[in-house]
Scaffold this motif. Structure first.
Motif, PDB file in Angstrom:
ATOM      1  N   ALA A 132     -13.536  57.429   7.145  1.00  0.00           N
ATOM      2  CA  ALA A 132     -12.611  56.938   6.126  1.00  0.00           C
ATOM      3  C   ALA A 132     -11.181  57.011   6.635  1.00  0.00           C
ATOM      4  N   GLY A 133     -10.823  58.071   7.320  1.00  0.00           N
ATOM      5  CA  GLY A 133      -9.482  58.216   7.869  1.00  0.00           C
ATOM      6  C   GLY A 133      -9.190  57.195   8.944  1.00  0.00           C
ATOM      7  N   ARG A 134     -10.167  56.906   9.759  1.00  0.00           N
ATOM      8  CA  ARG A 134      -9.991  55.945  10.854  1.00  0.00           C
ATOM      9  C   ARG A 134      -9.827  54.535  10.296  1.00  0.00           C
ATOM     10  N   HIS A 135     -10.613  54.206   9.298  1.00  0.00           N
ATOM     11  CA  HIS A 135     -10.555  52.855   8.743  1.00  0.00           C
ATOM     12  C   HIS A 135      -9.402  52.693   7.759  1.00  0.00           C
TER      13      HIS A 135
ATOM     14  N   ASP B 298     -18.171  65.547   6.998  1.00  0.00           N
ATOM     15  CA  ASP B 298     -17.116  65.490   8.007  1.00  0.00           C
ATOM     16  C   ASP B 298     -17.085  64.118   8.678  1.00  0.00           C
ATOM     17  N   ALA B 299     -18.250  63.584   9.012  1.00  0.00           N
ATOM     18  CA  ALA B 299     -18.312  62.262   9.637  1.00  0.00           C
ATOM     19  C   ALA B 299     -17.792  61.188   8.696  1.00  0.00           C
ATOM     20  N   ALA B 300     -18.124  61.289   7.413  1.00  0.00           N
ATOM     21  CA  ALA B 300     -17.646  60.318   6.432  1.00  0.00           C
ATOM     22  C   ALA B 300     -16.127  60.406   6.286  1.00  0.00           C
ATOM     23  N   ALA B 301     -15.586  61.615   6.280  1.00  0.00           N
ATOM     24  CA  ALA B 301     -14.136  61.787   6.159  1.00  0.00           C
ATOM     25  C   ALA B 301     -13.423  61.221   7.380  1.00  0.00           C
TER      26      ALA B 301
ATOM     27  N   TRP C 256     -33.270  69.106   5.782  1.00  0.00           N
ATOM     28  CA  TRP C 256     -31.904  68.814   5.370  1.00  0.00           C
ATOM     29  C   TRP C 256     -31.248  70.108   4.932  1.00  0.00           C
ATOM     30  N   THR C 257     -30.350  70.617   5.727  1.00  0.00           N
ATOM     31  CA  THR C 257     -29.721  71.907   5.460  1.00  0.00           C
ATOM     32  C   THR C 257     -28.280  71.707   5.026  1.00  0.00           C
ATOM     33  N   ASP C 258     -27.666  72.794   4.605  1.00  0.00           N
ATOM     34  CA  ASP C 258     -26.255  72.743   4.232  1.00  0.00           C
ATOM     35  C   ASP C 258     -25.407  72.296   5.418  1.00  0.00           C
ATOM     36  N   GLU C 259     -25.787  72.714   6.622  1.00  0.00           N
ATOM     37  CA  GLU C 259     -25.033  72.329   7.816  1.00  0.00           C
ATOM     38  C   GLU C 259     -25.058  70.814   8.005  1.00  0.00           C
ATOM     39  N   LEU C 260     -26.193  70.191   7.754  1.00  0.00           N
ATOM     40  CA  LEU C 260     -26.270  68.738   7.871  1.00  0.00           C
ATOM     41  C   LEU C 260     -25.422  68.062   6.801  1.00  0.00           C
ATOM     42  N   ASP C 261     -25.403  68.636   5.610  1.00  0.00           N
ATOM     43  CA  ASP C 261     -24.543  68.100   4.550  1.00  0.00           C
ATOM     44  C   ASP C 261     -23.076  68.149   4.975  1.00  0.00           C
ATOM     45  N   LEU C 262     -22.657  69.274   5.562  1.00  0.00           N
ATOM     46  CA  LEU C 262     -21.273  69.420   6.016  1.00  0.00           C
ATOM     47  C   LEU C 262     -20.963  68.443   7.144  1.00  0.00           C
TER      48      LEU C 262
END
Length: 111
Positions: A99-102, A93-96, A83-89
């Motif tokens: 959230a924007g789509r819904h 991003d996917a969550a944002a 689990w790296t910082d890139e995966l966190d980002l």
């Protein structure tokens, strides 16, 4: 010692670990959750024990298994190495985007 990550990756062994997360269980109790033989379940448990992920105790004719907290901690540390910082980002991003789509009132695009 065996590679705990490799041992835990096998689906039957992952299921055994999930079943043991709640409490100690006898081989027969565990085997009832599988279509494979009791002997095969015992072999999977032996590998999990050799990898340090479970601990067994014998009582009469029964063997009881439970998770080994230290071994599971080592397994967690191995998984966390991936689990790296890139995966966190990427997850953020996917969550944002979700959230924007819904939240926009627009339906999700067709697949």
């Amino acid at each position: 010692m065996l590679d705990a990550l490799e041992i835990a990756a096998e689906p039957n062994r992952r299921r055994l670990l999930r079943l043991l997360a709640g409490h100690e269980q006898a081989v027969g109790e565990l085997a009832a959750h599988f279509t494979i033989s009791r002997s095969a379940v015992s072999q999977h448990l032996l590998l999990l024990e050799q990898a340090g992920l479970v601990v067994a105790r014998k009582e009469g004719r029964n063997r009881y298994y439970r998770l080994d907290p230290e071994g599971m901690g080592r397994l967690r540390a191995l998984v966390e190495q991936f689990w790296t910082d890139e995966l966190d980002l990427l997850a953020a991003d996917a969550a944002a985007q979700a959230a924007g789509r819904h939240g926009s009132g627009n339906p999700a695009p067709p697949r």
